[in-house]
Design a protein around this motif. Structure first.
Motif, mmCIF file in Angstrom:
data_model
loop_
_atom_site.group_PDB
_atom_site.id
_atom_site.type_symbol
_atom_site.label_atom_id
_atom_site.label_comp_id
_atom_site.label_asym_id
_atom_site.label_seq_id
_atom_site.Cartn_x
_atom_site.Cartn_y
_atom_site.Cartn_z
ATOM 1 N N GLN A 111 0.819 -1.207 0.000
ATOM 2 C CA GLN A 111 0.000 0.000 0.000
ATOM 3 C C GLN A 111 0.854 1.258 0.000
ATOM 4 O OE1 GLN A 111 -3.332 -0.117 -0.285
ATOM 5 N NE2 GLN A 111 -3.287 2.107 -0.554
ATOM 6 N N MET A 112 1.981 1.210 0.710
ATOM 7 C CA MET A 112 2.877 2.371 0.753
ATOM 8 C C MET A 112 3.429 2.698 -0.634
ATOM 9 S SD MET A 112 6.371 3.253 0.596
ATOM 10 C CE MET A 112 7.194 1.717 1.007
ATOM 11 N N VAL A 113 3.906 1.694 -1.346
ATOM 12 C CA VAL A 113 4.479 1.930 -2.672
ATOM 13 C C VAL A 113 3.381 2.332 -3.665
ATOM 14 C CG1 VAL A 113 5.760 0.894 -4.582
ATOM 15 C CG2 VAL A 113 6.382 0.353 -2.231
ATOM 16 N N SER A 114 2.205 1.694 -3.569
ATOM 17 C CA SER A 114 1.097 2.060 -4.458
ATOM 18 C C SER A 114 0.688 3.505 -4.251
ATOM 19 C CB SER A 114 -0.107 1.136 -4.216
ATOM 20 O OG SER A 114 0.200 -0.198 -4.524
ATOM 21 N N ASN A 115 0.547 3.922 -2.971
ATOM 22 C CA ASN A 115 0.156 5.296 -2.682
ATOM 23 C C ASN A 115 1.225 6.289 -3.119
ATOM 24 O OD1 ASN A 115 -2.291 4.532 -1.652
ATOM 25 N ND2 ASN A 115 -1.692 4.675 0.498
ATOM 26 N N ASP A 176 12.079 10.042 -8.182
ATOM 27 C CA ASP A 176 12.674 10.610 -6.966
ATOM 28 C C ASP A 176 11.702 10.556 -5.792
ATOM 29 O OD1 ASP A 176 15.045 11.128 -8.189
ATOM 30 O OD2 ASP A 176 14.616 13.239 -8.618
ATOM 31 N N PHE A 177 10.427 10.855 -6.074
ATOM 32 C CA PHE A 177 9.448 10.829 -4.991
ATOM 33 C C PHE A 177 9.251 9.413 -4.464
ATOM 34 C CE2 PHE A 177 5.023 10.446 -3.526
ATOM 35 C CZ PHE A 177 5.075 11.331 -2.462
ATOM 36 N N VAL A 178 9.123 8.425 -5.353
ATOM 37 C CA VAL A 178 8.963 7.037 -4.918
ATOM 38 C C VAL A 178 10.180 6.592 -4.117
ATOM 39 C CG1 VAL A 178 8.699 4.651 -5.701
ATOM 40 C CG2 VAL A 178 7.442 6.483 -6.838
ATOM 41 N N ARG A 179 11.364 7.022 -4.540
ATOM 42 C CA ARG A 179 12.602 6.671 -3.823
ATOM 43 C C ARG A 179 12.584 7.261 -2.419
ATOM 44 N NH1 ARG A 179 17.010 9.173 -2.194
ATOM 45 N NH2 ARG A 179 18.982 8.021 -2.093
ATOM 46 N N ASN A 180 12.264 8.550 -2.293
ATOM 47 C CA ASN A 180 12.280 9.187 -0.986
ATOM 48 C C ASN A 180 11.255 8.567 -0.045
ATOM 49 O OD1 ASN A 180 14.282 10.936 -1.808
ATOM 50 N ND2 ASN A 180 12.851 12.547 -2.426
ATOM 51 N N THR A 182 10.171 5.488 -0.148
ATOM 52 C CA THR A 182 10.627 4.146 0.209
ATOM 53 C C THR A 182 11.754 4.210 1.238
ATOM 54 O OG1 THR A 182 10.041 3.412 -2.012
ATOM 55 C CG2 THR A 182 11.448 1.956 -0.723
ATOM 56 N N VAL A 183 12.693 5.141 1.034
ATOM 57 C CA VAL A 183 13.794 5.298 1.993
ATOM 58 C C VAL A 183 13.255 5.663 3.368
ATOM 59 C CG1 VAL A 183 15.778 6.733 2.592
ATOM 60 C CG2 VAL A 183 15.533 5.866 0.274
ATOM 61 N N THR A 184 12.319 6.609 3.405
ATOM 62 C CA THR A 184 11.740 7.024 4.682
ATOM 63 C C THR A 184 11.019 5.868 5.362
ATOM 64 O OG1 THR A 184 11.459 9.263 3.835
ATOM 65 C CG2 THR A 184 10.175 8.664 5.769
ATOM 66 N N TYR A 185 10.312 5.077 4.575
ATOM 67 C CA TYR A 185 9.549 3.978 5.154
ATOM 68 C C TYR A 185 10.464 2.960 5.832
ATOM 69 C CZ TYR A 185 6.081 0.268 5.541
ATOM 70 O OH TYR A 185 5.243 -0.703 6.013
ATOM 71 N N PHE A 186 11.588 2.630 5.177
ATOM 72 C CA PHE A 186 12.464 1.584 5.704
ATOM 73 C C PHE A 186 13.543 2.130 6.630
ATOM 74 C CE2 PHE A 186 11.039 -0.623 1.786
ATOM 75 C CZ PHE A 186 10.505 -1.755 2.395
ATOM 76 N N GLU A 187 13.478 3.417 6.969
ATOM 77 C CA GLU A 187 14.567 4.035 7.722
ATOM 78 C C GLU A 187 14.796 3.366 9.078
ATOM 79 O OE1 GLU A 187 13.926 8.125 8.550
ATOM 80 O OE2 GLU A 187 16.050 8.550 8.826
ATOM 81 N N ASN A 188 13.736 3.095 9.783
ATOM 82 C CA ASN A 188 13.859 2.525 11.134
ATOM 83 C C ASN A 188 13.483 1.049 11.194
ATOM 84 O OD1 ASN A 188 14.650 5.020 12.229
ATOM 85 N ND2 ASN A 188 12.501 5.681 12.400
ATOM 86 N N VAL A 189 13.418 0.411 10.043
ATOM 87 C CA VAL A 189 13.117 -1.016 10.022
ATOM 88 C C VAL A 189 14.416 -1.796 10.197
ATOM 89 C CG1 VAL A 189 12.223 -2.935 8.649
ATOM 90 C CG2 VAL A 189 11.104 -0.707 8.580
ATOM 91 N N PRO A 190 14.493 -2.658 11.174
ATOM 92 C CA PRO A 190 15.733 -3.424 11.402
ATOM 93 C C PRO A 190 16.127 -4.248 10.178
ATOM 94 C CG PRO A 190 14.243 -3.645 13.263
ATOM 95 C CD PRO A 190 13.471 -2.961 12.182
ATOM 96 N N ASN A 191 17.419 -4.305 9.937
ATOM 97 C CA ASN A 191 18.006 -5.136 8.880
ATOM 98 C C ASN A 191 17.645 -4.679 7.470
ATOM 99 O OD1 ASN A 191 19.121 -6.869 10.877
ATOM 100 N ND2 ASN A 191 17.184 -8.011 10.989
#
Length: 607
Positions: A111-115, A176-180, A182-191
């Motif tokens: 849902q995050m990537v779709s949105n 660029d927007f999709v990249r930013n 995605t980076v923000t989403y996984f920033e605090n996800v372990p591993n």
């Protein structure tokens, strides 16, 4: 039953139940591999449904926030009404820390990537005046190397055309927007590491190795994430969805360009053939190529308006948009109304003036149907009048014989009949389409020809009205008879026109000689002279008295035998419908008295 038989029946029943509810693949992957992907699903994140305030720049997700904050706008729910869908593929390469399987079982990531993809495209689409509520982006599937396929759906076919252009033209900003996000989403996800994320947007899928789905499962690493977004045409080429390729025009462009080229080619070939006939084969001083060239622009303008109206109708039948239907009806109306108005003006003018002229009444009797058919198919009777007075090939149908003054008087209604009732309304509808749906070849070409038509009409009428307002008209009529006078001489008047202009001290453009009409053993000539402040009376009396007029005729036609000029008459007009009859009678009497004196009482001048 043996134990083996019971086991077999039990397993068969279990398998049947599992497949009835979606099959083993729907459950086996999650059951077998969920334990191998620690801390990758479900992820913890906060999704804020925050509308964008600006439509000029894509929002950029912050990568410095200690908590994950994803900026997304809720997508409209139009799946039930979506008749048109295409695929967008988001390619994520070198994403360490999550596999394609991990992505496939995590709905929150999907849902995050779709949105993110939806918001990136929607913000750019709004700059093209496309409402973001007209489409949605939904997750469809994921394949190796995390190539995520999304379905872009809408209930309107043209929306996909606009979105296609958005993805092509703004691919870097969308990526660029999709990249930013995605980076923000996984920033605090372990591993999961997305520090070196790169995004590329392109049309075609690049060749990819068939990597194993689970090669990175034991150790998750997303240090070098790359994202590629493109349209997936899935077994269809660009022509199947009506989108133009980079090297070819779409169908509408090809049709309008082809028809325009055909119309101009027909008029050009006809004009060239008539010019060769008039100059090289059979002398014809009454052929007017400029009339056909102007008519080509006017006919093309009308045809493009009809094509645009048909285009709008087809768009309505496809998308059922009320505003498009209204525009289509209006476009058809502003083609039909000018045609009807001009034909009405033609009928009124014929009844009022032309049927009282012997030559014109005969021509209308023989070719009136052709004139009305041309009025319908060329878009106006004004264009038809130009064509039937062009004099091509010495054909009677192209030799109506209207004088320049009569054509000027009839064309004064053209501003209302064509410019106000057709050109301006059609341009308004076409400009509305460009603003509403974006630039396309057909409406732009139609606007261009409408501007040309308006310019030609205004310039022509301005010059003609100058003549009407500032010039008087002298009509000189006389009969020329003799043994050598033949009908073929009726189209050889250029030399006589030039000599008469020199005789009166005028430019040739101010002298017009109507095509002579046949009489017994000769021709009747009518000369129109546009003058202002010229002593035409004395000049014409002198030309008749000293024999210059008859000498001009004999020299230009290369006549050897005796010819006679009779029934000389001069009429003065003020470039309106009012003829000064008293002056006309006076000049007639004076000239005839001079002729009688010159010929010892005869009303003929022998040469």
């Amino acid at each position: 039953l043996t134990n083996g038989g019971i086991f077999f029946l039990t397993m068969s029943a279990a398998i049947s139940v599992v497949y009835a509810f979606g099959g083993i693949p729907a459950y086996s992957d999650e059951w077998m591999y969920s334990s191998l992907i620690p801390d990758t699903y479900p992820f913890s994140s906060t999704i804020q449904s925050t509308p964008f305030a600006s439509t000029t720049q894509l929002p950029t997700a912050s990568t410095q926030s200690p908590t994950v904050s994803i900026l997304t706008t809720p997508q409209p729910s139009i799946s039930d009404d979506a008749d048109y869908c295409e695929d967008i593929v988001v390619e994520m390469t070198d994403l360490r820390g999550i596999s394609s399987f991990g992505y496939s079982v995590n709905e929150e990531v999907q849902q995050m990537v779709s949105n993110s993809t939806y918001n990136a495209i929607a913000t750019r689409a709004e700059q093209q005046h496309l409402d973001r509520t007209l489409f949605e982006v939904e997750f469809a599937s994921v394949s190796d190397n995390i190539n995520v396929t999304h379905s872009v759906c809408s209930s309107l076919s043209y929306v996909l055309n606009v979105l296609h252009d958005v993805v092509v033209n703004d691919e870097d900003e969308i990526a660029d927007f999709v990249r930013n996000q995605t980076v923000t989403y996984f920033e605090n996800v372990p591993n999961v590491d997305a520090a070196d994320l790169e995004v590329q947007v392109h049309w075609s899928l690049s060749d990819k190795d068939e990597d194993d789905f689970f090669e990175n499962v034991p150790s998750v690493d997303a240090a070098d994430l790359e994202v590629q977004v493109h349209w997936s045409l899935s077994d269809k080429d660009e022509d199947d969805i009506g989108l133009p390729s980079n090297d070819e025009m779409n169908g509408d462009e090809m049709t309008s360009a082809y028809i325009t080229a055909v119309i101009f080619s027909i008029f050009l070939l006809f004009t060239c053939a008539a010019w060769l006939d008039a100059k090289l084969l059979r002398q014809n001083d009454y052929f007017l190529p400029q009339a056909l060239i102007v008519s080509a622009f006017e006919v093309t303008d009308t045809v493009l308006d009809v094509l645009f109206a048909v285009f709008l109708l087809l768009l309505y039948l496809s998308d059922r948009m009320t505003e498009v239907l209204i525009a289509s009806i209006a476009s058809f109306a502003f083609v039909a109304i000018p045609i009807g108005f001009s034909i009405f003006q033609l009928v009124q003018k014929a009844k009022k003036s032309w049927f009282s002229d012997e030559h014109l009444s005969v021509w209308l009797r023989d070719h009136g149907k052709v004139l009305f058919v041309l009025s319908f198919f060329t878009g106006s009777s004004y264009t038809a009048i130009e064509i039937v007075n062009c004099g091509a090939f010495k054909l009677d149908v192209f030799c109506m014989g209207l004088s320049k003054l009569e054509q000027i008087k009839f064309n004064t209604k053209r501003v209302v009949g064509v410019v106000l009732l057709e050109n301006i309304p059609q341009m308004a509808i076409q400009i509305w389409y460009l603003v509403r749906f974006g630039a396309e070849f057909l409406p732009i070409l139609a606007i261009l020809f409408a501007l040309i038509s308006i310019a030609l009409t205004i310039l022509t009428l301005y010059m003609q009205r100058v003549i009407i307002r500032n010039q008087d008209i002298v009509q000189i009529e006389f009969d020329v008879t003799g043994d050598e006078i033949k009908p073929s001489l009726s189209t050889s008047m250029k030399g006589i026109k030039s000599e008469v202009a020199i005789l009166l001290g005028l430019r040739q453009s101010l002298v017009e000689i109507q095509r002579p009409s046949m009489i017994a053993q000769g021709l009747r000539i009518e000369i129109h002279v546009f003058v202002h402040g010229v002593d035409y009376e004395g000049m014409m009396q002198a030309a008749v008295a000293n024999g210059k007029l008859v000498s001009i005729i004999k020299q230009q036609w290369q006549l050897q035998k005796t010819v006679m000029i009779s029934n000389l008459n001069i009429v003065l007009s003020d470039a309106t419908d009012t003829v000064q009859l008293a002056t006309s009678k006076q000049y007639t009497a004076v000239i005839r008295n001079d002729v009688d004196d010159y010929e010892q009482g005869r009303n003929k001048l022998p040469i």
